[in-house]
Design a protein around this motif. Structure first.
Motif, short mmCIF file in Angstrom:
data_model
loop_
_atom_site.label_atom_id
_atom_site.label_comp_id
_atom_site.label_asym_id
_atom_site.label_seq_id
_atom_site.Cartn_x
_atom_site.Cartn_y
_atom_site.Cartn_z
N TRP A 10 0.84 -1.21 0.00
CA TRP A 10 0.00 0.00 0.00
C TRP A 10 0.87 1.26 0.00
N ALA A 11 1.86 1.29 0.89
CA ALA A 11 2.71 2.47 1.00
C ALA A 11 3.54 2.68 -0.26
N ALA A 12 3.99 1.57 -0.86
CA ALA A 12 4.80 1.69 -2.08
C ALA A 12 4.02 2.38 -3.20
N ARG A 13 2.74 2.10 -3.29
CA ARG A 13 1.92 2.75 -4.33
C ARG A 13 1.88 4.27 -4.13
N LEU A 14 1.88 4.72 -2.88
CA LEU A 14 1.82 6.15 -2.60
C LEU A 14 3.19 6.82 -2.75
N VAL A 15 4.26 6.05 -2.56
CA VAL A 15 5.61 6.61 -2.63
C VAL A 15 6.14 6.69 -4.05
N ARG A 16 5.77 5.74 -4.90
CA ARG A 16 6.37 5.66 -6.24
C ARG A 16 6.30 6.97 -7.03
N PRO A 17 5.22 7.75 -6.95
CA PRO A 17 5.21 9.01 -7.72
C PRO A 17 6.30 10.00 -7.33
#
Length: 751
Positions: free
Chosen positions: A278-285
């Motif tokens: 979940w956190a990776a999806r928010l960090v990638r941008p």
């Protein structure tokens, strides 16, 4: 048995009457759904009817209810007989309730454990009275196969007499005992028929308050949390949406293991994820191009696989633990505070209206107060924009007040000219204000020792600061970040840019919370409206202590200082037998843990854990193969062979596959839990349960007197419901089990 119960005939008749109503409702629903419509509202209603029909056909016809309570109301002296099921059933013609949903307010009486002075809450107030009867039913294919009347606590105490060390708090009724004695298939099941009083209190707790639950192994933490989701959705469906609920679990295998529970409880579109995904999806941008996130399982190899140096482990422990600590949150807060107090000039803002040569000034103190106080609820970048707008308004206000005094009217051209002047003045004035970019800033903080020392709390020693910065510089020099960076990065992004409110949750569940860090849990709470979170875990099972919690104080005193979290302790274990839990508790007694809560098993006896010792590994493999076949012959369905590490599990799989051709090797990459016979590393068993567990290499080399070893062994030992087998080379038993009586083949011996 049902045929011996005095109420069997009456209850069977009641069941047949209920099934008749169910059949009639099925017919009506089929008729309604069969009518084609273009009306959107009718389509929505029909969708709900399809779900109702599916439940009645799949479950309502077979087992419409599982319990009954008779409740005598204090005010009216009316006696209500209420039948309780997984879903409510209402007659369409009369709107009479035939079966009450287990989540309904009155159904709480079935679980509360009270008889006299019982009550339940409704929207109109509290209804008080006395529970005269609590009854469980075992129903199969429309026939009652068992009736179990719940006993009052005083009756239990009278009938039991002098209890042994587990009996007084571990007594269970016959219905619960029959449920616990069943063998397991491939999925976690709901417990609506056997929810205990202490579990019910958590399930029905206030929705807009954080809940932290310390629950021993086998206390039903996961199931309670999922039932709480179902309860909240049922009772607050006008304000909460199930699609905005989130369940965080340790891995994809575990998510698959629990996948049947929510649909069984009438909840189908809840989000489910690991925190890292979940956190990776928010960090990638915000990650620069080419940067990657390291495998979350990599630290496990460092701390549990052999061959790693103690210095390497110490550096990793310090780095990972700091990133997840509340001290890291304070460090990032200190950076922003430093920007606000020392890096922004807060000079006075002056401009001249050339037509009258009037000088206007906004004092720096006023600007500071606006930015640091009035706008402190906003992220930094939003503050900058809001500050610009507020200064512009103030400049307009000063000018037009001056123009009114001088009785000057501005034409369209004059207004445009002044607008241009304001923009030029503001651009020049705010050019000196720092512009913050999340990722470069985070990298700078985490790799520069002088800066980190300046920002970090004094409780973080200089050696830790140095190790954190040097090891981070090495990792980030390869354009990599760790999963432990994600929460800190997102928190910094919240401080600077703000996080997308569209990603907020109505409610979030965090399972196995002891293996998440304080930063990770804080971030989830931030993303949940009104901090509506249910956090469940067990400090004794904290095998990711290098990044996770050592005790609950870091949450209760720091993360949830405001609003305060409700804290519950579940000490009763319902999974394993008394004999298994005695052995598991023995392991915890060998180490000292803060806030250690020993599991109190319910009074369910079984065979003593079996110690298998052989002179050679080859002989041990042969013995394990024979034991597996023996367990299968006893009817046990799920059998887990558990190694300490992934590497050792692979070796065991290779040695055993010829004897056990259906043996499945599971790793963290697996996303489907199929049950049956499997082999896996101990850390992957967390949250799962099996009929039997065979532990490999429980010797002095693999499980020493260390906290992590003890926690890992405890986790593995508390997975079986019925049987536990422990293996090692003869004479090499782990010191964690020394002094414990274990059963060996044919002989009871002192290990």
């Amino acid at each position: 048995m049902a045929v011996k119960h005095h109420a069997y005939e009456a209850e069977q008749k009641k069941l047949e009457e209920t099934l008749h109503v169910v059949d009639k409702e099925i017919d009506l629903l089929r008729e309604d759904i069969g009518q084609v419509t273009d009306d959107y509202v009718k389509q929505v209603v029909n969708y709900k009817k399809v779900k109702d029909l599916q439940y009645l056909e799949d479950h309502g016809r077979e087992k419409p209810y599982f319990g009954r309570i008779d409740f005598l109301k204090d005010e009216t002296y009316e006696l209500d007989s209420v039948y309780i099921g997984k879903r409510g059933i209402v007659r369409s013609d009369t709107f009479d309730t035939v079966v009450v949903d287990w989540r309904a307010p009155i159904a709480s009486l079935f679980y509360s454990g009270e008889s006299k002075d019982a009550f339940y809450r409704t929207a109109r107030g509290i209804v008080r009275g006395e529970v005269k009867l609590k009854r469980n039913f075992a129903i199969e294919n429309g026939q009652i196969t068992g009736i179990y009347d719940g006993a009052l606590k005083e009756t239990i105490d009278r009938e039991v007499g002098q209890p042994d060390e587990f009996l007084h708090e571990g007594f269970i009724d016959e219905f619960l005992a029959s449920s616990l004695n069943q063998t397991n298939d491939s999925r976690l099941k709901d417990i609506v028929a056997t929810i205990q009083a202490e579990q019910n209190e958590i399930i029905r707790a206030e929705k807009d308050k954080p809940l932290v639950v310390q629950g021993v192994a086998g206390s039903g933490k996961t199931t309670i949390a999922l039932h709480r989701l179902s309860y909240l959705i049922y009772n607050y469906q006008d304000t909460l949406a199930s699609k905005r609920f989130m369940v965080f679990a340790p891995n994809r295998l575990f998510l698959n293991y629990i996948s049947d529970v929510l649909p069984e409880l009438g909840v189908e579109d809840v989000q489910q994820s690991t925190f890292a995904e979940w956190a990776a999806r928010l960090v990638r941008p915000i990650l620069p191009k080419g940067w990657r996130i390291l495998d979350p399982q990599k630290p496990l190899q460092l701390f549990f696989e052999p061959g790693k140096s103690e210095r390497e482990r110490t550096i990793a422990w310090r780095r990972l633990h700091f990133k997840g600590s509340f001290a890291c949150k304070q460090t990032l807060d200190h950076y922003l505070q430093d920007v606000l107090e020392k890096q922004i000039p807060y000079k006075k803002l002056s401009f001249i209206y050339s037509r009258t040569n009037q000088v206007f000034t906004i004092e720096g103190g006023q600007i500071r107060e606006i930015f640091t106080e009035q706008l402190k609820h906003l992220p930094y970048n939003s503050r900058l924009e809001a500050m610009r707008k507020q200064l512009k308004q103030e400049m307009n206000k000063l000018l037009f007040s001056h123009l009114r005094e001088r009785k000057i009217d501005l034409d369209k051209q004059g207004l445009a000219k002044f607008e241009k002047l304001i923009e030029q003045v503001l651009a020049k004035y705010m050019a000196d204000w720092p512009q913050l970019d999340v990722f470069p800033l985070y990298r700078q903080i985490m790799t520069e020792p002088e800066l980190l020392r300046k920002l970090a709390p004094t409780s973080i020693d200089d050696e830790t600061i140095r190790d954190v910065c040097e090891s981070n510089a090495e990792i980030m020099g390869k354009e990599r970040i760790e999963p432990e960076d994600l929460a800190a990065l997102l928190y910094l992004r919240q401080l600077i840019e703000g996080l997308d409110t569209a990603a907020q949750f109505d409610h979030a569940v965090i399972d196995e919370a002891q293996d998440l860090s304080a930063m990770e849990i804080m971030l989830v709470a931030m993303m949940a409206k009104r901090h509506s979170v249910t956090i469940v875990g067990d400090i004794a099972q904290g095998i990711h202590a290098y990044r996770g919690l050592h005790d609950w104080d870091e949450l209760l005193q720091d993360v949830f200082a405001e609003p305060r979290a409700a804290f519950y302790k579940l000490e009763q274990s319902y999974r394993s037998t008394v004999e298994i839990m005695r052995c598991a508790n023995h392991v915890l007694e060998k180490i000292k843990l803060p806030e250690l809560v020993m599991a109190k098993p319910v009074l369910r006896h079984g065979e003593q854990p079996l110690l298998l010792q052989q002179a050679t590994k080859e002989a041990l493999w042969q013995e394990i193969g024979e034991q597996v076949n023996r367990l299968r012959g006893e009817g046990l369905q799920t059998i887990a062979i558990v190694g300490k590490s992934m590497e050792e599990s692979k070796k065991a799989h290779k040695a055993l596959i010829s004897m056990l051709p259906d043996l499945t090797l599971l790793s963290h990459k697996d996303t489907h839990y199929e049950g049956g016979l499997m082999i896996m590393p101990a850390y992957l068993t967390k949250g799962l349960q099996f009929d039997a567990v065979i532990l490999l290499d429980v010797d002095d080399e693999h499980y020493g007197l260390h906290d992590l070893d003890a926690k890992l062994l405890y986790v593995a030992m508390t997975r079986p419901v019925h049987r536990l087998l422990i293996t090692c080379i003869a004479g090499r038993l782990s010191p964690l089990l020394q002094g414990l009586s274990l059963e060996s083949e044919g002989t009871r011996k002192k290990a």
